[in-house]
Write an enzyme that holds these catalytic residues in place. Structure first.
Site, PDB file in Angstrom:
ATOM      1  N   SER A   1       0.929  -1.103   0.033  1.00  0.00           N
ATOM      2  CA  SER A   1       0.008  -0.153  -0.077  1.00  0.00           C
ATOM      3  C   SER A   1       0.887   1.368   0.077  1.00  0.00           C
ATOM      4  O   SER A   1       1.887   1.188   0.630  1.00  0.00           O
ATOM      5  CB  SER A   1      -0.924  -0.089   1.160  1.00  0.00           C
ATOM      6  OG  SER A   1      -1.519   1.314   1.503  1.00  0.00           O
TER       7      SER A   1
ATOM      8  N   ARG B   1     -22.418  -5.241 -46.088  1.00  0.00           N
ATOM      9  CA  ARG B   1     -21.276  -4.935 -45.271  1.00  0.00           C
ATOM     10  C   ARG B   1     -21.491  -3.937 -44.244  1.00  0.00           C
ATOM     11  O   ARG B   1     -22.592  -3.094 -44.331  1.00  0.00           O
ATOM     12  CB  ARG B   1     -20.201  -4.026 -46.410  1.00  0.00           C
ATOM     13  CG  ARG B   1     -19.777  -4.815 -47.493  1.00  0.00           C
ATOM     14  CD  ARG B   1     -18.639  -5.666 -47.296  1.00  0.00           C
ATOM     15  NE  ARG B   1     -17.317  -5.212 -46.550  1.00  0.00           N
ATOM     16  CZ  ARG B   1     -16.458  -4.850 -47.489  1.00  0.00           C
ATOM     17  NH1 ARG B   1     -16.593  -4.997 -48.561  1.00  0.00           N
ATOM     18  NH2 ARG B   1     -15.277  -4.195 -47.084  1.00  0.00           N
TER      19      ARG B   1
END
Length: 446
Positions: free
Chosen positions: A273, A312
């Site tokens: 930490s 497409r």
């Protein structure tokens, strides 16, 4: 760029090194040369064309920065790629390059080529994770711990049985990944509108030949706007991510200070930490869960882009590209972490025993009530079992003693030893050992 600090920690460095822009260009080149070779084999191109194309189209003829700039104008990278390639070819070869193909043929096939080795490595990492977990499962097949439901203590299980559940989840997800890897990474070749325009029936033969040459699966049809293959791939990757995330979540919860049953492999500087020196954070679990969430998000993209218009896509196809590569590199990174986690997980069986007894035996009220029903009616049996657990906590005695001292039990003629055995948590583990053996047997023969 921000990726180095905010994205790369969750992905595989090996994957990143092999999925650069240059690698995509190389894959597109391989697709084009495979196309030319198959057309040459059908006498649609002069002999020696494919070899000549390969000789002229070395990777150093492509300008990556210019490709990136021109992709914005063309909408996909194959368009400027073809332009740069033709500019590097002699006039005699230019008509023979990209013949009968469309940009989506090149991009989709190239992406499959990039994904295949990454997914293969994910498969290996998955198997190695399972193997590391199998040692945990076997070593702790008899290590009793409390099972938890709705985040509360429930009934005893063994840690081996828990690991068995983890591994079975990985195995099931791995089978889905194998199916896609073996049969679902398709070559794409359909031409302008998906019917091999200008090539007639030879287009199907070329499609088959390209698949074989590139080591990709042969589709039944071109899949320009049939995005089931992409959805299946995304779902398979997501299934593995879910299985890995389940393990990371359980481990992280069991590493909590108040529980302390597990710890990630100890390494200098890992889990520190910035403000609390005493902490040892489960950062491996955090990386896996962060990666999994991004893979879940990628699957959402594939689902939302799955229905594409006509022949497409208009933006849907384009939206798939980055999430496909991101997802596989995130998965590869998560599995690297998981392999390390399962290979070196610290198991604190004393903490498991402590937590198993923390309620003073209250978790054994259900089996206790069953034994008490030999001398009491069912309502009284459940009430005595509940009251005894409270007395055990209040007076600091064992649950068996509290049961036997209850006024309803004293003098009832109950078999005291049978009652004591019934409320021993380490003996009330159901089929835990059998389940471990079932998982181990299945994994051994897989």
């Amino acid at each position: 760029m921000y990726e180095q600090l905010l994205r790369h920690p969750f992905t595989s460095s090996t994957g990143r090194e092999q999925c650069r822009a240059q690698d995509l260009v190389a894959a597109m080149r391989d697709v084009e040369l495979a196309l030319a070779t198959e057309q040459e084999n059908l006498d649609m191109l002069p002999k020696g064309t494919a070899e000549a194309l390969g000789r002229h189209l070395t990777l150093d003829v492509f300008d990556i920065e210019a490709l990136a700039d021109d992709t914005v104008k063309g909408g996909n990278t194959a368009i400027p790629f073809v332009k740069q390639a033709k500019a590097a070819l002699p006039d005699a070869l230019k008509p023979h390059f990209h013949r009968g193909a469309t940009s989506q043929d090149v991009v989709d096939s190239a992406l499959m080529l990039l994904l295949k080795p990454r997914l293969t490595r994910c498969q290996h990492l998955l198997m190695e994770s399972i193997e590391g977990g199998r040692s945990l499962m076997i070593n702790h097949r008899d290590t009793a711990m409390v099972g938890r439901t709705l985040m509360q203590q429930a009934l005893p299980i063994t840690f081996g049985a828990k690991v068995g559940q983890w591994l079975w989840g990985l195995h099931q997800a791995g089978e889905r990944l194998n199916d896609v890897l073996n049969d679902g990474l398709y070559v794409q070749f359909g031409g302008a509108v998906g019917v091999h325009s200008g090539l007639d029936d030879a287009g199907v033969t070329i499609m088959t030949g390209m698949a074989n040459r590139l080591g990709l699966a042969e589709p039944w049809l071109p899949w320009h706007t049939d995005r089931q293959p992409v959805h299946a791939l995304g779902s398979a990757m997501d299934a593995v991510a879910v299985a890995a995330e389940k393990i990371a979540l359980d481990i992280a919860l069991q590493t909590q200070t108040e529980i302390g049953e597990l710890a990630e492999p100890a390494e200098a500087g890992v889990g520190e930490s910035s403000s609390m020196p005493h902490k040892r954070n489960p950062v491996g679990c955090a990386r896996i869960r962060a990666a999994a969430r991004q893979i879940h998000a990628a699957l959402s993209v594939f689902s939302n882009a799955g229905a594409q218009p006509f022949e497409r896509g208009l933006g849907e196809w384009h939206a798939e590209w980055a999430p496909l590569l991101d997802a596989v590199m995130l998965l590869e990174g998560a599995l690297e972490t998981l392999r390390h986690l399962l290979g070196g997980l610290e198991v604190h069986d004393q903490a498991m025993a402590r937590n198993l007894a923390i309620t003073g035996g209250a978790i054994m009220a259900e089996p206790a009530a069953r034994v008490l029903q030999s001398v009491l009616d069912s309502d009284d049996a459940r009430r005595v079992a509940r009251e005894a657990s409270e007395n055990a906590r209040r007076h600091g005695v064992t649950y068996a003693e509290a049961l036997l001292d209850h006024e309803k039990v004293t003098g009832s003629g109950i078999d005291a030893e049978a009652l004591r055995q019934a409320v021993r948590p380490e003996l009330y583990i159901g089929s835990s050992r059998c389940l471990v053996e079932r998982v181990n047997e299945r994994l051994y023969f897989s």
